[in-house]
Design an enzyme around this catalytic site. Structure first.
Site, PDB file in Angstrom:
ATOM      1  CG  ASP A   9      31.340  -1.100  55.039  1.00 49.42           C
ATOM      2  OD1 ASP A   9      31.216  -0.396  53.807  1.00 49.42           O
ATOM      3  OD2 ASP A   9      31.899  -1.829  55.372  1.00 49.42           O
ATOM      4  CE1 TYR A  41      24.885  -3.396  51.695  1.00 55.16           C
ATOM      5  CE2 TYR A  41      25.469  -0.966  51.544  1.00 55.16           C
ATOM      6  CZ  TYR A  41      24.911  -2.042  52.109  1.00 55.16           C
ATOM      7  OH  TYR A  41      24.034  -1.760  53.139  1.00 55.16           O
ATOM      8  N   GLY A  42      28.810  -4.642  46.404  1.00 54.48           N
ATOM      9  CA  GLY A  42      29.486  -4.199  45.164  1.00 54.48           C
ATOM     10  C   GLY A  42      29.120  -4.790  44.112  1.00 54.48           C
ATOM     11  CB  CYS A  72      30.307   1.806  51.913  1.00 56.64           C
ATOM     12  SG  CYS A  72      30.047   0.754  50.834  1.00 56.64           S
ATOM     13  CG  ASN A  73      35.489   3.603  48.423  1.00 51.89           C
ATOM     14  OD1 ASN A  73      35.980   4.614  48.193  1.00 51.89           O
ATOM     15  ND2 ASN A  73      35.864   2.816  49.637  1.00 51.89           N
ATOM     16  CB  THR A  74      30.001   0.062  46.984  1.00 54.42           C
ATOM     17  OG1 THR A  74      31.229  -0.720  46.782  1.00 54.42           O
ATOM     18  CG2 THR A  74      29.060  -0.257  45.836  1.00 54.42           C
ATOM     19  CB  CYS A 182      36.878  -1.658  48.406  1.00 58.82           C
ATOM     20  SG  CYS A 182      35.919  -2.583  49.692  1.00 58.82           S
TER      21      CYS A 182
HETATM   22  N1  DGL Z   1      33.083  -1.673  51.832  1.00 58.69           N
HETATM   23  C1  DGL Z   1      32.544  -1.300  50.670  1.00 58.69           C
HETATM   24  C2  DGL Z   1      33.060  -0.192  49.768  1.00 58.69           C
HETATM   25  O1  DGL Z   1      34.010   0.558  50.413  1.00 58.69           O
HETATM   26  C3  DGL Z   1      32.266  -2.594  49.687  1.00 58.69           C
HETATM   27  C4  DGL Z   1      32.194  -3.845  50.138  1.00 58.69           C
HETATM   28  C5  DGL Z   1      30.958  -4.400  49.422  1.00 58.69           C
HETATM   29  O2  DGL Z   1      31.072  -4.705  48.136  1.00 58.69           O
HETATM   30  O3  DGL Z   1      30.007  -4.534  50.145  1.00 58.69           O
HETATM   31  O4  DGL Z   1      33.118  -0.010  48.705  1.00 58.69           O
END
Ligand code: DGL
Length: 262
Positions: A9, A41-42, A72-74, A182
């Site tokens: 992640d 990362y978002g 991580c969804n992003t 997220c």
């Molecule tokens: N944990 C990440 C997700 O599931 C995003 C967090 C981030 O912005 O880095 O999207």
């Protein structure tokens, strides 16, 4: 096959997925990589997210991982197609649980809290178009939330103010489901439960990801058939404080754990 499952992640958020993996697959060895030095990362471009994901995958492959969970969804919504194109190792991704929310809603309004990167991705648009045609999706970008979670600063009153501001438009639309898009956000559950009206169900994708991982391990015949509890190795490229607290609270009792800094 005793080789570990790799999980990564942008930071500590994917540990919410790791918990479900450990619960369902206690005998698997696992390596968790927190790229906290590059979180969040978002707000980053798809190109940047892809480059960071490749670095994470290379490191997990160096550790001998047999399958990689993009927790991580992003990262999933922006990079998984490219990862699958470039690498032969199987990938499991995580996407916002729009489908169960759209199927379950009675008010025909659901909320989704996710990063800008996830909400603006083509994969997210495709999923929401597919499953939520007769449902209003109130999309809110959770800007600034990941920073509080990475710092383990969950009791900060400013976090509550920010989150209240984010759920207000959802409450105004009478949502009955909130999708956490997220992997960091399950750590906000106590606050969200306090801020949302009683009947609102909060859902995330952790359990579904664990089930899918199990299915792929079985279908590819790469399960660890040992009956000994697996080991859990954590890597972070940032300070270890928050991750150490999470390990002590959630994983020490179920697994042999080791934490290393990169
Ligand atoms: N944990 C990440 C997700 O599931 C995003 C967090 C981030 O912005 O880095 O999207």
């Amino acid at each position: 096959m005793k080789e570990p499952i790799g999980v990564f992640d942008s930071g500590i958020g994917g540990t919410s997925i790791l918990k479900e993996l450990v619960k369902l697959l206690p005998n698997e060895n696992m390596v968790y990589l927190a790229d906290s030095a590059n979180a969040p990362y978002g707000q980053k471009s798809p190109e940047k997210i892809i480059a960071l994901c490749k670095k994470n995958v290379d490191l997990l492959l160096e550790k001998g991982c047999k399958l990689i969970v993009v927790a991580c969804n992003t990262a999933t919504t922006n990079a998984i197609a490219e990862l699958r194109r470039v690498y032969v190792v199987p990938f499991i991704g995580i996407e916002p649980a729009i489908k169960p929310a759209a199927l379950g809603t009675k008010t025909k309004a659901i909320g989704i809290l996710a990063t800008k990167g996830t909400l603006s991705s083509a994969l997210f648009t495709k999923t929401s178009d597919l499953y939520a045609q007769n449902t209003e999706i109130v999309e809110v970008i959770g800007k600034g939330l990941v920073e509080f979670i990475e710092a383990g600063d969950l009791l900060n009153p400013e976090l509550e103010i920010l989150l209240k501001h984010y759920v207000e438009p959802m409450i105004a639309k009478d949502i009955d489901y909130l999708v956490l898009g997220c992997s960091h956000y399950p750590y906000l559950l106590p606050l969200l439960t306090k801020l949302l009206p009683k009947g609102v169900k909060i859902i995330d994708s952790g359990e579904a990801v664990a089930l899918q991982t199990h299915n792929v391990l079985k279908s590819k015949n790469i399960k660890n058939n040992s009956n000994i509890t697996g080991e859990l190795l954590f890597f972070t490229n940032s300070n270890t404080n928050t991750l150490e607290k999470i390990i002590n609270k959630c994983f020490k009792t179920t697994k042999n754990t080791v934490l290393k800094t990169l």
